[in-house]
Design an enzyme around this catalytic site. Structure first.
Site, PDB file in Angstrom:
ATOM      1  N   GLY A   1      -4.756   3.661 -15.609  1.00 37.78           N
ATOM      2  CA  GLY A   1      -5.933   3.477 -14.920  1.00 37.78           C
ATOM      3  C   GLY A   1      -7.428   3.491 -15.885  1.00 37.78           C
TER       4      GLY A   1
ATOM      5  N   THR B   1      -1.912  -2.065 -11.066  1.00 36.50           N
ATOM      6  CA  THR B   1      -1.278  -0.938 -11.231  1.00 36.50           C
ATOM      7  C   THR B   1      -1.159  -0.874 -12.696  1.00 36.50           C
ATOM      8  OG1 THR B   1       0.958   0.195 -11.149  1.00 36.50           O
ATOM      9  CG2 THR B   1       0.618  -2.206 -10.788  1.00 36.50           C
TER      10      THR B   1
ATOM     11  N   ARG C   1      -8.714  14.450 -12.928  1.00 39.80           N
ATOM     12  CA  ARG C   1      -8.558  13.192 -13.129  1.00 39.80           C
ATOM     13  C   ARG C   1      -8.515  12.237 -12.238  1.00 39.80           C
ATOM     14  NH1 ARG C   1      -4.910   8.531 -13.052  1.00 39.80           N
ATOM     15  NH2 ARG C   1      -5.485   7.045 -14.889  1.00 39.80           N
TER      16      ARG C   1
ATOM     17  N   GLY D   1      -8.252   7.907 -11.560  1.00 35.47           N
ATOM     18  CA  GLY D   1      -7.800   6.818 -12.112  1.00 35.47           C
ATOM     19  C   GLY D   1      -8.533   5.672 -11.389  1.00 35.47           C
ATOM     20  N   ASP D   2      -7.867   4.330 -11.785  1.00 37.05           N
ATOM     21  CA  ASP D   2      -8.493   3.197 -11.180  1.00 37.05           C
ATOM     22  C   ASP D   2      -8.543   2.820  -9.550  1.00 37.05           C
ATOM     23  OD1 ASP D   2      -6.034   2.791 -12.013  1.00 37.05           O
ATOM     24  OD2 ASP D   2      -6.254   0.509 -11.328  1.00 37.05           O
TER      25      ASP D   2
ATOM     26  N   THR E   1       2.237   2.892  -8.547  1.00 29.96           N
ATOM     27  CA  THR E   1       1.404   2.884  -7.600  1.00 29.96           C
ATOM     28  C   THR E   1       1.849   1.800  -6.790  1.00 29.96           C
ATOM     29  OG1 THR E   1      -0.362   3.698  -9.023  1.00 29.96           O
ATOM     30  CG2 THR E   1      -1.066   2.043  -7.502  1.00 29.96           C
TER      31      THR E   1
END
Ligand code: ASP
Length: 334
Positions: A251, A248, A225, A227-228, A197
């Site tokens: 997540g 990074t 899905r 992630g963060d 990321t």
């Protein structure tokens, strides 16, 4: 005489206001080991990191704001196949790409994000448009793409993001998952299964912080899905009163531990330095919980921290003295 004095006072106030500028970027954390990387690949990463941090710094140097600096640095990495963002994003279970990004402004606490988008060339530009041109914070999927189109952002076919390297990584991960069926339980010792990321945090000459993050998510992710990275407080946070953070890593852990916001809260309410707060959350809390990854942190005085609990994290910075650093492995001294 009075006129000269007034001009002098004006000049003095302008100089006094011109605060220090600084920028920090990351290109992902994970199982990044020197033994697994050719000299050529390593140089390519170092060169692209140096170029990206300079792009952001150039914006600040010209008097631009921290948000634009963050976007400039991130876009340079989104356009490079080396990173898991934009071109070069990882593949989903269904061999497509779904991208997430977010951005936040430390002065106003304004924020914008896109999640699960597959046709927007620069997700970070879309996140900024959501922040500035809509009344919302996060838009997702097809709706976010319609919005981006309306904002005249560049749209591409999903295959634009393809790279052979990421396709091979998907096949490897899938082979490992046959008896498992859960993308998030892939062991981290797979050399191709790095995160990758990208993110940036910046401080402009008005003393304003900004943070941004852009990603393709995790290899073989499925069922939409997220992630963060597009979640404000988890993957991205910026508050002039504390600090700016971009994350990074795995997540799911960063969401549960609201990592970016937690680091800023420790700085804000406990008076911790960015180094202390980062160490507590990344090296202690998260490492103990099994959450792999790292963050870049910058406060409004220009203090920098880049903690991670993995073998490496692609990272670079230019501090308030103009000193440039570009690093990959954990044994490169900060
Ligand atoms: N944090 C990202 C995610 O979980 C992955 C990464 O950092 O590379 O989607």
């Amino acid at each position: 005489m009075r006129k000269i004095f007034a001009v002098l006072m004006f000049l003095l106030s302008v100089t006094a206001q011109a605060a220090d500028i600084a920028i920090v970027i990351h290109g992902g954390a994970g199982t990044i080991k020197k033994a697994n990387m050719s000299e050529e690949t390593e140089q390519a990463y170092r060169q692209k990191l140096a170029e990206s941090v300079q792009k952001g710094y150039a914006v600040l140097k010209q008097g631009g704001n921290s948000l634009d600096a963050v976007v400039a640095a991130i876009q340079n990495m989104e356009n490079s196949p080396l990173f898991n963002a934009g071109k070069g994003a990882v593949f989903t279970w269904d061999e497509t790409h779904e991208l997430d990004a977010s951005i936040m402004e430390g002065k106003t606490l304004n924020a914008g994000a896109v999640a699960g988008v597959s046709r927007i060339k620069s997700p970070i530009a879309a996140a900024k448009a959501v922040m500035e041109k809509s009344v919302h914070v996060m838009l997702s999927g097809v709706g976010a793409e319609h919005f981006a189109q309306q904002q005249q952002l560049e749209m591409v076919d999903n295959r634009y993001f393809d790279t052979d390297r990421r396709r091979e990584a998907l096949h490897k991960v899938k082979a490992k998952l046959l008896n498992n069926d859960h993308a998030m339980q892939v062991s981290q010792d797979m050399t191709d299964y790095k995160f990758g990321t990208v993110g940036a945090v910046a401080l402009d000459n008005q003393g304003n912080l900004a943070a941004g993050t852009s990603t393709g998510g995790m290899t073989a992710k499925r069922w939409g899905r997220i992630g963060d990275s597009p979640i404000i407080g988890a993957g991205t946070y910026a508050d002039n009163a504390s600090c700016a953070v971009s994350a990074t890593g795995h997540g799911e852990y960063f969401i549960r531990y609201h990592v970016a916001a937690d680091i800023c809260a420790r700085v804000k309410y406990q008076g911790k330095s960015v180094a202390e707060a980062g160490d507590e959350v990344i090296s202690q809390l998260l490492a103990k919980a099994g959450g792999d990854g790292g963050v870049i942190i910058l406060d409004s005085k220009g203090n920098i921290a880049m903690p991670f609990n993995t073998a490496g994290m692609y990272r670079a910075s230019i501090d308030t003295q103009g000193k440039v650093t570009v690093k990959i492995y954990s044994d490169e001294v900060e």
